[in-house]
Enzyme design. Structure first.
Site, PDB file in Angstrom:
ATOM      1  N   SER A 184      -9.617  -0.981   7.244  1.00 29.97           N
ATOM      2  CA  SER A 184      -9.023  -0.763   5.910  1.00 29.97           C
ATOM      3  C   SER A 184      -8.248  -1.932   5.341  1.00 29.97           C
ATOM      4  CB  SER A 184      -8.138   0.484   5.926  1.00 29.97           C
ATOM      5  OG  SER A 184      -8.934   1.639   5.998  1.00 29.97           O
TER       6      SER A 184
ATOM      7  N   SER B 274      -9.409   1.437   3.187  1.00 26.69           N
ATOM      8  CA  SER B 274      -8.606   2.256   2.315  1.00 26.69           C
ATOM      9  C   SER B 274      -7.559   1.471   1.518  1.00 26.69           C
ATOM     10  CB  SER B 274      -7.889   3.338   3.118  1.00 26.69           C
ATOM     11  OG  SER B 274      -7.030   2.769   4.085  1.00 26.69           O
TER      12      SER B 274
ATOM     13  N   LYS C  67       0.864  -1.184   0.000  1.00 33.68           N
ATOM     14  CA  LYS C  67       0.000   0.000   0.000  1.00 33.68           C
ATOM     15  C   LYS C  67       0.901   1.235   0.000  1.00 33.68           C
ATOM     16  CE  LYS C  67      -3.804   1.938   2.817  1.00 33.68           C
ATOM     17  NZ  LYS C  67      -4.630   1.703   4.032  1.00 33.68           N
TER      18      LYS C  67
END
Lengths: 67, 464
Positions: free
Chosen positions: B181, B157, B82
């Site tokens: 997330s 996210s 990420k």
């Protein structure tokens, strides 16, 4: 913190809070943020009604252990 | 081994194939880079692709193998991060226009640990701007799309991580989880996601959203893969003030043990409310499978759980606003509309409300811990709904996607999401296993026991 009031008073309260926080307090931003701010006020009012007794916050300062 | 099937290997299988000499790291890397080039224009799961560096690292890993030097458990295995994990010399944007050209000089602790274990970095994955949202509808780098239906969101996210793992554009990824997330995109994309206990995995070099709620963990296609990645990234780190001085273990060691006698609680009140029928049907099936495997499954109630919804917003919002205060004052227009609104609202919380929220958090946590004295694991839906359409990303407050996940961030307890079915539209459904503090071994064992006798983790999305 006051309980959520009328739309008008909440708007003015929001304006003052934005100015104090150094954030754009234009009418456009106030219109954008008002629903979320009213949610904030509602949450604050609900928490204020709770009896939390002697419960300590979950985040407590801890002195590091000596080496 | 056929190049056409290499992408379908699990992370564990890919690592084993490298160790046995059956496959070279450059073969795995080339297969993934070819897939990224072909499929990611549709999915937009990557923000930055480090193809040249990946091939260089893969060739070096191959050379090392031929010399007899095996770096570690991920030797030669391509993974992705990420885009909020710092990578020395590689752009790290946090999905934000404000950090579009930011290049860190140091690796995050977990980046360094993965590379020390031999992993090959393919690139940096798309995410909701500054991790403050659950859609990965990103105004700066474009929206990420769900490989099961590209008209739908992957969740967030860590949406790029979920989409890339599901579409086999990497063998494993890292995500971060402040209110769900890791677990929300795992659920919506049909992959495995582990939010370890708070303090188990270092957050040093990971751009914060909310210091007391942020967690780092793996996203993979199997439970075993998640355990392997946890083995690599877990452990005390003096660079992270919240890092726990708890001993690590080999989380793969006990994975295949049976679950006879394991006590599993179903907290239907709260967690079953508002769920789509397809989600509830899948969860009942999970409970039935676990019973058949010998677990003792029964309903439980978690005291004071309703307070979680009062505690969470002030904590995440005020902490995020504190971190962003300077940028928000100087560059408010650089934020996307949704994130700017959340941060500006966060700046308005009175200190008393924040502190009282932290007091509520203690009560909520005690409720979970009390319940977990009578059962070993809690089983819940991961998300009440399957993947919403991208067009519906203006979502309600509180967001229904986070309902089953954010209370667990308040507690810091470990939570594992595994795919457990599909709804009428063929979209994945996720189940969440929640354990006692630092009992990752128990949630992984429960998840693996379910995975072992089912095939949901073997289903592949349309974009694959």
């Amino acid at each position: 913190m006051t309980a959520p009031g009328t739309n008008g008073s909440a708007k003015e309260q929001l304006r003052q809070a934005l100015i104090a926080a150094g954030i754009d307090a234009s009418d456009e931003r106030i219109a954008q943020l008002l629903p979320a701010y009213q949610g904030l006020l509602a949450g604050a009012a609900r928490i204020a009604q709770l009896d939390l007794g002697e419960t300590e916050p979950a985040v407590i300062y801890r002195l590091p252990s000596p080496e | 081994m056929q190049a056409t099937t290499l992408h379908d290997l699990s992370l564990a299988e890919a690592a084993a194939a490298v160790r046995s000499g059956e496959v070279a790291p450059i073969e795995l890397t080339d297969v993934m880079l070819e897939r990224i080039e072909r499929l990611d224009p549709t999915l937009n799961s990557y923000i930055t692709i480090t193809a040249d560096a990946a091939r260089t690292a893969a060739r070096a890993a191959g050379d090392a193998f031929r010399r007899g030097d095996v770096l570690g458990p991920l030797h030669g295995v391509p993974i992705a991060l990420k885009d909020l994990f710092d990578t020395a010399g590689v752009r790290t944007t946090a999905g934000a226009g404000l950090l579009h050209d930011r290049v860190p000089v140091r690796d995050a602790t977990v980046t360094a640990r993965l590379q020390a274990a031999g992993a090959i970095l393919l690139g940096k994955l798309n995410m909701h701007e500054f991790a403050f949202g659950v859609t990965t509808a990103n105004p700066h780098f474009g929206s990420c799309r769900n490989p099961w239906d590209v008209s739908r969101i992957p969740g967030g996210s860590s949406g790029g991580s979920g989409a890339a793992v599901a579409a086999a554009l990497c063998y494993g990824a890292l995500g971060s989880d402040t209110g769900g997330s890791i677990r929300i995109p795992a659920s919506l994309c049909g992959v495995t996601g582990l939010k370890p206990s708070y303090g188990r995995v270092s957050r040093a070099g990971v751009l914060p959203l909310s210091w007391t709620l942020d967690h780092v963990g793996p996203m993979t296609r199997t439970v075993t893969d998640a355990a392997i990645m946890l083995n690599v990234i877990a452990g005390h780190d003096s660079a992270d003030p919240a890092s726990a001085g708890i001993a690590v273990m080999d989380w793969t060691a006990n994975l295949e043990a049976d679950i006879r006698g394991l006590r599993i609680g179903l907290p239907r009140a709260y967690f079953w409310e508002g769920c789509e029928p397809g989600v509830l049907a899948a969860l009942e099936e999970v409970a039935a499978v676990l019973r058949a495997e010998g677990a003792e499954v029964r309903d439980v109630e978690i005291p004071d759980l309703a307070l979680a919804g009062l505690a969470f917003p002030p904590i995440i919002s005020a902490e995020a606003a504190a971190f962003h205060q300077r940028w928000l004052r100087q560059h408010p227009g650089a934020y996307g509309d949704d994130v700017r609104e959340r941060l500006e609202t966060g700046a308005l919380y009175p200190a008393t409300q924040y502190i009282n929220a932290q007091r509520l958090r203690r009560i909520v946590t005690e409720g979970f811990l009390t319940t977990l004295t009578s059962v070993d694991v809690l089983l819940t839906p991961a998300t009440p709904v399957t993947a919403p359409a991208l067009a519906d990303t203006v979502v309600a407050t509180p967001n229904p996607l986070t309902r089953c996940t954010f209370p667990i961030n308040l507690t810091g307890l470990p939570a594992l999401v595994v795919p457990c079915g599909q709804d009428g539209a063929g979209l994945p459904v996720g189940a969440q296993f929640i354990g006692r503090p630092f009992a990752e071994d128990t949630v992984l064992r429960a998840g693996r026991a379910y995975e072992r006798v089912t095939e949901h983790h073997l289903r592949r999305p349309g974009v694959y």
